[in-house]
Design an enzyme around this catalytic site. Structure first.
Site, short mmCIF file in Angstrom:
data_model
loop_
_atom_site.label_atom_id
_atom_site.label_comp_id
_atom_site.label_asym_id
_atom_site.label_seq_id
_atom_site.Cartn_x
_atom_site.Cartn_y
_atom_site.Cartn_z
N TYR A 1 -15.47 -0.99 8.16
CA TYR A 1 -14.04 -0.73 8.36
C TYR A 1 -13.67 -0.94 9.83
CZ TYR A 1 -9.82 2.24 8.67
OH TYR A 1 -8.57 2.73 8.91
N GLY B 1 -0.44 4.93 -1.02
CA GLY B 1 -1.49 5.59 -0.24
C GLY B 1 -0.96 6.75 0.59
N GLY C 1 0.84 -1.20 0.00
CA GLY C 1 0.00 0.00 0.00
C GLY C 1 0.87 1.25 0.00
N ASP D 1 2.33 -1.68 -4.46
CA ASP D 1 0.93 -1.24 -4.50
C ASP D 1 0.33 -1.77 -5.78
OD1 ASP D 1 -1.49 0.60 -4.60
OD2 ASP D 1 -0.46 1.44 -2.85
N1 SER Z 1 -8.95 7.98 8.72
C1 SER Z 1 -9.74 6.78 8.72
C2 SER Z 1 -11.06 6.99 8.12
O1 SER Z 1 -11.53 8.10 8.18
C3 SER Z 1 -9.90 6.27 10.11
O2 SER Z 1 -8.92 5.36 10.41
O3 SER Z 1 -11.64 6.07 7.63
#
Ligand code: SER
Length: 311
Positions: free
Chosen positions: A143, A12, A9, A35
């Site tokens: 997430y 990023g 990654g 990546d």
């Molecule tokens: N910065 C991330 C998000 O906003 C949080 O870990 O998803």
């Protein structure tokens, strides 16, 4: 022993900064960027790059063996706002890539793994102020669920197989080299670009939605700091709380106005505000301070000054 580092990654927001710092520290030839996406030109020119899909275990094994990798920084993830739009894809990407690296670590294909967690691993009934290291965790996003599950799996691989896996719960991260993508905290980066370009910003979070945040140089310092700490100092093998400062969009706008008095902010709140309201507002990170000596360098004011100079 000469460490050989692989960053998954690397194109990023965190990867771009981390590759640069690690290459300065360990020597360019010892830090392999990887990546799915093409990296920035300076990353491509300054050292090795491999195109890698982190959900492809055979490809991961090939790259690890080709370069004699000893450490992996796994920074591949679908962030909070995007994963809410495609939950199964987010879950698969976040978990599959973690399991591949954990299994390869268990099989001793390399020695040490860094994998980030997030404030998103906390949830609506977590204490919001000075959120402690150990507390209620009931994430309400895909997430966040992937980060909490990942933390528990890291701890499991450490306890059951002795795998040296280390992790930090990042706050929102602010940086100028690469823009973030698909996160709830992205406004705190966008706002600087728009402030410089247009003199105004329309914010998708409400003016009083507070979130913990950190300037990227501190996040990089923490990341390398925990990876270089002696193993016995890394006592928490789920993930460490980490903090620098917290602010609301209104407070950030006021800090920008100290430098750019004509800057204007307006609000057009969307679904990301509900995500933010389920997260902590400030973090207690004294366990990281005690265990391996973590301490941030940047205040909110210092970050704002530097961001306005550099974006
Ligand atoms: N910065 C991330 C998000 O906003 C949080 O870990 O998803």
């Amino acid at each position: 022993m000469q460490e050989k580092i692989l960053i998954l990654g690397s194109s990023g927001q965190i990867g771009t900064d981390l590759v640069e710092t690690l290459r300065q520290k360990y020597g360019s030839e010892n830090v392999v960027a990887s990546d799915l996406r093409e990296p920035a030109a300076h990353i491509l020119e300054s050292g090795p790059f491999e195109q890698v899909d982190a959900t492809d275990r055979a490809r991961l094994e090939e790259v690890v063996s080709k370069h004699g990798i000893t450490q992996i920084y796994h920074l591949v993830a679908m962030l909070s706002a995007t994963a809410e739009k495609m939950p199964m894809k987010g879950w698969d990407l976040n978990m599959e890539s973690l399991f591949h690296t954990l299994e390869m670590l268990r099989e001793k294909q390399f020695n040490r793994l860094y994998w980030p967690s997030s404030i998103a691993a906390f949830g609506p009934t977590t204490p919001k102020q000075d959120t402690p290291q150990s507390t209620v965790m009931d994430p309400g996003t895909v997430y966040g669920i992937s980060k909490l599950s990942g933390e528990l799996w890291c701890d499991y691989y450490f306890k059951k197989y002795g795998c040296d896996v280390r992790s930090l719960r990042y706050t929102g991260l602010i940086s100028y080299k690469t823009e973030p993508g698909g996160g709830t905290t992205d406004y705190a980066v966008d706002i600087f670009h728009k402030a410089k370009k247009d003199g105004s910003y329309e914010c998708y979070l409400a003016e009083d939605t507070a979130l913990p945040m950190m300037y990227m140089p501190d996040a990089i310092k923490a990341t390398i700091g925990i990876m270089e700490a002696p193993a016995e100092q890394v006592k928490v093998r789920t993930s460490y709380n980490l903090a620098a400062f917290s602010f609301t969009p209104k407070q950030l706008a006021e800090a920008i106005q100290k430098e750019l008095p004509d800057f204007k902010i307006s609000y057009n709140v969307d679904s990301r505000n509900a995500i933010a309201l389920g997260w902590p507002q400030s973090i207690d990170d004294k366990v990281a301070q005690q265990d391996w000596g973590w301490k941030p360098d940047y205040s909110l004011e210092e970050m704002v000054k530097e961001m306005l100079e550099k974006v």
